[in-house]
Write an enzyme that holds these catalytic residues in place. Structure first.
Site, PDB file in Angstrom:
ATOM      1  NE  ARG A   1     -20.767  22.729  11.765  1.00 33.46           N
ATOM      2  CZ  ARG A   1     -21.202  23.113  10.577  1.00 33.46           C
ATOM      3  NH1 ARG A   1     -20.914  24.333  10.126  1.00 33.46           N
ATOM      4  NH2 ARG A   1     -21.890  22.285   9.811  1.00 33.46           N
TER       5      ARG A   1
ATOM      6  NE  ARG B   1     -19.222  32.764  13.474  1.00 34.20           N
ATOM      7  CZ  ARG B   1     -19.085  32.302  12.223  1.00 34.20           C
ATOM      8  NH1 ARG B   1     -18.653  31.063  12.028  1.00 34.20           N
ATOM      9  NH2 ARG B   1     -19.352  33.062  11.193  1.00 34.20           N
TER      10      ARG B   1
ATOM     11  CD  GLU C   1     -22.788  29.483   4.860  1.00 33.32           C
ATOM     12  OE1 GLU C   1     -21.774  30.197   4.926  1.00 33.32           O
ATOM     13  OE2 GLU C   1     -22.775  28.249   4.966  1.00 33.32           O
TER      14      GLU C   1
ATOM     15  CB  SER D   1     -23.333  25.520   2.556  1.00 31.73           C
ATOM     16  OG  SER D   1     -22.216  25.598   1.721  1.00 31.73           O
TER      17      SER D   1
ATOM     18  NE  ARG E   1     -25.635  30.841  10.849  1.00 35.20           N
ATOM     19  CZ  ARG E   1     -24.462  30.939  10.228  1.00 35.20           C
ATOM     20  NH1 ARG E   1     -24.418  30.987   8.891  1.00 35.20           N
ATOM     21  NH2 ARG E   1     -23.340  30.992  10.915  1.00 35.20           N
TER      22      ARG E   1
END
Length: 441
Positions: free
Chosen positions: A267, A282, A354, A357, A394
């Site tokens: 990303r 991130r 988070e 999802s 994560r």
RNA sequence: GGAGAGGUGGCCGAGUGGUCGAAGGCGCAGCACUGGAAAUGCUGUAUAGGGGCAACUCUAUCGAGGGUUCGAAUCCCUCCCUCUCCGCCA
């Protein structure tokens, strides 16, 4: 993509739900386009019918003895040519309108499910569940964040990763690399036991694939693109797995199809400068195991619950405290109709972050990617669902923070020990020895 | 990368510029026969879009996109993909 019939028949069924997302939309122009497109199609197909009739008649006359180049069929030929010209004109108009229509339709997000709570932003998300007891600092104890722990253990090299690539990339070393690999295997094994088929898809995907799952055309700047090819680095396994069945009509008896796909994800994280710059939270490249279901529409609600439970099962097996949030309409992703976010407790940071999802997309992606199933005599669009099970980096961050010990080691949950090969990460840990002898070429 | 062959319905496979959405077979479904089944026979069996309450009907689709023609699965062009052989390669 939304249903054009809704648009033509009753646009308020679109604008209403979109308003709940916080979008004020005027679809009157788009509706006109859709009606015009239908009108043109009708006129064109009538003309074509006439042209087909003439073509047949010419054939019949010739078979009955008329000279192919003669007077008798000349008039018909001219008529045929006239119709051909008109059809050509109409087709051109139709194509133009169709293109405009699609352009505008493709950037409209999915309609939120009626079950999705209204809200403006993430502040309005609803916590629906909590599991586990978050570790908090005991007396005199100071809990570190995962990047501090990782640095101390020497299992992540951020600075050299900039040399190799850029900022926001990491290199895992020794026990860190092994832990990442252990986590991937652990997750895939667990999901396999719960009936998921393991998938290892291409991570370079074409434009049609990104369009099918909803990343394109609207979010082109979020993905890395290969300049010389029609290929992009996939931002999530959701993309290749959606396209696994793109354009197919599946048998009803095949459903539900449940896939667990591990891929690296890429990303660009445009617009996130300065956020989460340290550690594993991130990154431009990270590993993720994705859960994905293709189901009959009737079953998608139950599937959503189950898929979320399957992701939670990993957290529970790893003894990581978490909470489940139901996203409000204002925080919903582009393709989602309803979403649960799972947030893991980061003991060092003292916060939930988070880690998964889980969304149901209704028929939104199925329509874009044309994925149907045979339902009795007809075919219908099916429903797609996806959820992280889990984001691996994560997960590692959460494990490091949760298991940190005063002596500098990091204790791992029992379930992971057979995969990692040790009960803890240790400062003096012999990385190469622990990682076994399977040296590559 | 070079050379060749080929892409037709769920699958296999035929296809002469006109009556081809497409023979035939397999598979599948229904019916008949049967105590039940097998075998057999008959019938049906693509997708998308538009119109219609419906029966039904119109259009498009033979890898994709263009072209020739009154008319294209069939002829021409471009592209994509698959297979075989050669080269290279983890």
């Amino acid at each position: 993509m939304l249903d054009q019939r809704l648009l033509r028949n009753d646009p308020t069924l679109i604008t209403g739900p979109l308003a709940r997302r916080g979008m004020a939309t005027d679809l009157s122009g788009l509706r006109q386009l859709a009606l015009e497109a239908r009108d043109l199609e009708q006129r064109r197909s009538e003309l074509q019918a006439e042209g087909n009739r003439i073509g047949k008649e010419v054939g019949e006359r010739i078979r009955a003895g008329a000279a192919p180049g003669g007077e008798e069929v000349k008039e018909l030929r001219e008529q045929g040519n006239r119709i051909k010209r008109q059809v050509g004109e109409l087709e051109e108009q139709e194509k133009g309108i169709e293109t405009q229509l699609l352009e505008q339709l493709m950037v409209l997000p999915n309609l939120p499910s009626p079950l999705c709570p209204s809200g403006r932003s993430e502040a309005d998300n609803v916590e629906v569940k909590r599991w586990g007891s978050p570790r908090v600092a005991a007396g005199g104890e100071e809990l570190q964040e995962h990047w501090q722990i990782a640095e101390r253990l020497g299992i992540v090299d951020t600075e050299r990763s900039v040399r190799i690539a850029q900022s926001r990339f990491v290199t895992l070393l020794g026990q860190g690399a092994r832990l990442e690999r252990a986590l991937i295997s652990f997750m895939l094994d667990r999901h396999g036991q719960r009936g998921y088929t393991e998938v290892l898809p291409p991570v370079l995907v074409n434009t049609a694939s990104l369009t099918g799952s909803g990343q394109l055309p609207k979010f082109a700047e979020e993905s890395f693109r290969c300049a010389d090819d029609d290929l992009w680095l996939t931002p999530t396994a959701e993309v290749p797995v959606t396209s696994l069945h793109r354009g197919e009509v599946l048998g009803a008896e095949q459903l539900p199809l449940k896939y667990a796909a591990y891929t690296p994800c890429f990303r660009r994280e445009a617009g996130s400068y300065g956020r989460d710059t340290r550690g594993l939270i991130r990154l431009h490249q990270f590993n993720k195991v994705e859960l994905y279901w293709f189901v009959a529409p009737e079953d998608s609600e139950a599937a959503h619950e189950q898929l979320t439970l399957d992701a939670e099962a990993i957290l529970e097996a790893l003894e990581l405290p978490y909470r489940r949030l139901e996203l409000c309409t204002g925080d919903l992703g582009f393709s989602a109709a309803r979403t649960y976010d799972l947030e893991v407790w980061l003991a060092g940071a003292g916060t939930y972050r988070e880690i998964s999802s889980c969304s149901t997309c209704g028929d939104f992606q199925a329509r874009r990617a044309s994925i149907r199933f045979r339902d009795g005599k007809t075919t219908r669009l099916l429903h797609t669902l996806n959820g992280s099970g889990l984001a691996v980096g994560r997960t590692m961050a959460a494990l490091l923070e949760a298991g940190q010990q005063p002596d500098g080691s990091v204790r791992l949950p029992g379930a992971l020990v057979p995969y990692f090969g040790a009960e803890a990460l240790t400062p003096a840990g012999p990385p190469a020895a622990a990682a076994g002898a399977a040296a590559g070429r």
